[in-house]
Each structure stands twice: as structure tokens, then as C-alpha cells.
Write a protein that holds these residues in place. Structure first.
Motif, PDB file in Angstrom:
ATOM      1  N   ALA A  51       0.826  -1.218   0.000  1.00 17.04           N
ATOM      2  CA  ALA A  51       0.000   0.000   0.000  1.00 17.04           C
ATOM      3  C   ALA A  51       0.853   1.258   0.000  1.00 17.04           C
ATOM      4  O   ALA A  51       0.528   2.243  -0.660  1.00 17.04           O
ATOM      5  CB  ALA A  51      -0.926  -0.021   1.221  1.00 17.04           C
ATOM      6  N   GLU A  52       1.957   1.225   0.752  1.00 18.55           N
ATOM      7  CA  GLU A  52       2.857   2.390   0.778  1.00 18.55           C
ATOM      8  C   GLU A  52       3.492   2.615  -0.578  1.00 18.55           C
ATOM      9  O   GLU A  52       3.685   3.766  -1.014  1.00 18.55           O
ATOM     10  CB  GLU A  52       3.918   2.182   1.845  1.00 18.55           C
ATOM     11  N   ARG A  53       3.856   1.533  -1.266  1.00 15.28           N
ATOM     12  CA  ARG A  53       4.502   1.680  -2.571  1.00 15.28           C
ATOM     13  C   ARG A  53       3.550   2.231  -3.615  1.00 15.28           C
ATOM     14  O   ARG A  53       3.978   2.819  -4.617  1.00 15.28           O
ATOM     15  CB  ARG A  53       5.046   0.340  -3.027  1.00 15.28           C
ATOM     16  N   SER A  54       2.237   1.995  -3.412  1.00 12.76           N
ATOM     17  CA  SER A  54       1.259   2.470  -4.397  1.00 12.76           C
ATOM     18  C   SER A  54       0.985   3.955  -4.306  1.00 12.76           C
ATOM     19  O   SER A  54       0.292   4.506  -5.162  1.00 12.76           O
ATOM     20  CB  SER A  54      -0.052   1.678  -4.235  1.00 12.76           C
ATOM     21  N   LEU A  55       1.474   4.607  -3.242  1.00 12.26           N
ATOM     22  CA  LEU A  55       1.236   6.045  -3.083  1.00 12.26           C
ATOM     23  C   LEU A  55       2.007   6.857  -4.115  1.00 12.26           C
ATOM     24  O   LEU A  55       3.118   6.497  -4.502  1.00 12.26           O
ATOM     25  CB  LEU A  55       1.629   6.476  -1.672  1.00 12.26           C
TER      26      LEU A  55
END
Length: 287
Positions: free
Chosen positions: A283-287
Motif C-alpha cells: 500500500a505504501e509503494r502504491s502512493l
């Protein structure tokens, strides 16, 4: 003589200054010179879970099986009211228990808590701009308002070593029925809490306002089985996020009651933390 005294005062001032510098640079040491206990340094993976619950070694991601049974463990961190909806002349709000008096966590109630917890995660992630959960996939897993092939099945959660406990208490109740009743067993794992209402005019207890409720003692651990039928890895991610967010259950939550901690295991190893770590990292990488 004055020069010697002046040098001594300077040395004392210098020593005092060095002590102050050392205290600022190393606050883990007390001013008395005795080393203080340093705060433990936790790994990033361990920070995901509450420290009050003992976790087994983490499983590797490639060893986690989607369709294999999962053990759910719930520990009470404060007195917990698992209401049965029943009362008698002695107890106004009783705790649900089995035939021998052992308290347990009903499957339907726990599954409902998981669903509410998953919805909270979805709302929080939306506010934070994270793509963690979607209400439609939550409803599909819990079959809330819709039917599908994927289904989360949860059993009742019983005390650890329940089968042995049940056998032992049942033997004593059969052998000595006058000494061991279900209420006697229940009292070994629970306690009564009393409260009253204050009359604002008189500042004293209001008449006929005294009542009580039975609560499960803090520190007890319940465990049960769950499985995902016809699901995929995403179903385990939803379950892990819901379990991690679930922290309260029962009545009087705003007064310190009902604090719980949950985890999930498979083949004797913890799978909650590795799944959470993978999900949150993605989820963090998708930001």
C-alpha cells in the motif's frame, strides 16, 4: 593558598560540566551514575503487533496456505463481558458459558466484530489515501448482503486447552455434584463488577440503581479455528487487517472494559505479522 582553592573550584566546575554533558548525550543513565534500563529496540515487523500478547515465530510468506485451517487467538487485556443475555437473582448480566461453566467467545459474535473492524480499516485507509480495503470485497468475504462462493467460516473460541479443562471439570461434577456446579467453575474464570447511579440532586447513590455484571478475567486467552472457503490470498489480507484493528469487545468499552488483542496462526507459526507487513508495504509503494 588562594590560588590552590581557586584551582580546586575550577576542577569541581569542570567535573560538574562533564557530568551534565554526559547526561545530555546519554539520557539512558541516571544522574547518580547508575545505568537505567534502556527501552527495547523492536524490529519493524514486531511493531505491528501489540507487545502484551505473546507471538509465535513468524511463518514465511510462501508457506502460508490460503485454504488451510487458521487458528485465531484472542487474549483479554482487561475485564471482558461476553454477555449471554441471561440474568438471575444474583447476577444482572451473566457471561455465556458451556455446560460445565467454562466461558467462551461465540462464533457469530466474533465474526460480527471482525466485519465491523474491517469496515473501520476501510474507512481509515480511505481517509489516509491508502488503498487497503474496499467495502465490496469485505461484504463478499463475510457474505453481508450478498452471496458468493467465497466464505469466511469461524468456530467458537474456547479457553486454551479447552478439551482437557472440560473433561476434568466434567469428571469432578459427575463425581461430586454437590460440590462442583457450573456456577462454581464459572467463578474461577470470572468476577462480578458492581456499579450504581449517582443522584445529581443529593450527590448520593440513587435508590434501586445498584446493579452488577459478570466479566471474564483479564489475561485469559481464547482460541478457535477459521477457514476461507473458495477464497484467495486477498481474503487472508482482509482477515489480518480486521484482526489487527480489533481491540475491543463487549460492554463498558469506554470505561476500560473489553480490551483484547488478536492474532492468527497456521501450523504453529504466526501469519498475522508477515501478511500485514506485505500488505502495508504494498500500500505504501502504491502512493
Amino acid at each position: 593558598m588562594a590560588k590552590k582553592k581557586k584551582n580546586t573550584d575550577a576542577m569541581r566546575c569542570q567535573a560538574d560540566l562533564e557530568k551534565r554533558k554526559q547526561h545530555v548525550q546519554d539520557p539512558a543513565k541516571k544522574t547518580t551514575g547508575t545505568p537505567a534500563l534502556a527501552a527495547p529496540v523492536w524490529k519493524h515487523e514486531e511493531n505491528i503487533a501489540p507487545l502484551s500478547l505473546a507471538y509465535k515465530p513468524s511463518a514465511k510468506l510462501n508457506h502460508i496456505k490460503v485454504h488451510a485451517p487458521i487458528t485465531i487467538r484472542v487474549q483479554s487485556l482487561s475485564p471482558l463481558h461476553l454477555g449471554s443475555g441471561q440474568a438471575d437473582v444474583n447476577v444482572d448480566a451473566e457471561v455465556i458459558h458451556d455446560d460445565t461453566g467454562l466461558p467462551y467467545f461465540p462464533a457469530k459474535r466474533f465474526k460480527g466484530l471482525l466485519y465491523e473492524s474491517a469496515l473501520e480499516v476501510a474507512e481509515m485507509s480511505e481517509l489516509a489515501g491508502l488503498n487497503l480495503l474496499d467495502k465490496k470485497e469485505i461484504d463478499a468475504l463475510f457474505q453481508h448482503g450478498c452471496l458468493g462462493e467465497t466464505q469466511l467460516i469461524v468456530s467458537n473460541l474456547y479457553l486454551e486447552d479447552y478439551e482437557q479443562l472440560h473433561e476434568d471439570w466434567k469428571h469432578l461434577q459427575d463425581a461430586f455434584p454437590a460440590l462442583f456446579q457450573a456456577t462454581d467453575v464459572l467463578e474461577q474464570y470470572t468476577s462480578l463488577r458492581y456499579q450504581t447511579k449517582i443522584d445529581r440532586k443529593t450527590g448520593t447513590a440513587a435508590d434501586t440503581s445498584l446493579h452488577n455484571m459478570r466479566v471474564v478475567d483479564e489475561g485469559l486467552c481464547f482460541e478457535g479455528q477459521c477457514c476461507v472457503q473458495n477464497g484467495n490470498r486477498r481474503a487472508l489480507e482482509i482477515l489480518a487487517l480486521a484482526l489487527r484493528n480489533l481491540s475491543q469487545s463487549g460492554l463498558k468499552r469506554t470505561r476500560g472494559f473489553g480490551r483484547i488483542a488478536c492474532t492468527m496462526e497456521q501450523d504453529g507459526k504466526d501469519i498475522l505479522r508477515p501478511i500485514l507487513h506485505e500488505t502495508l508495504t504494498a500500500a505504501e509503494r502504491s502512493l
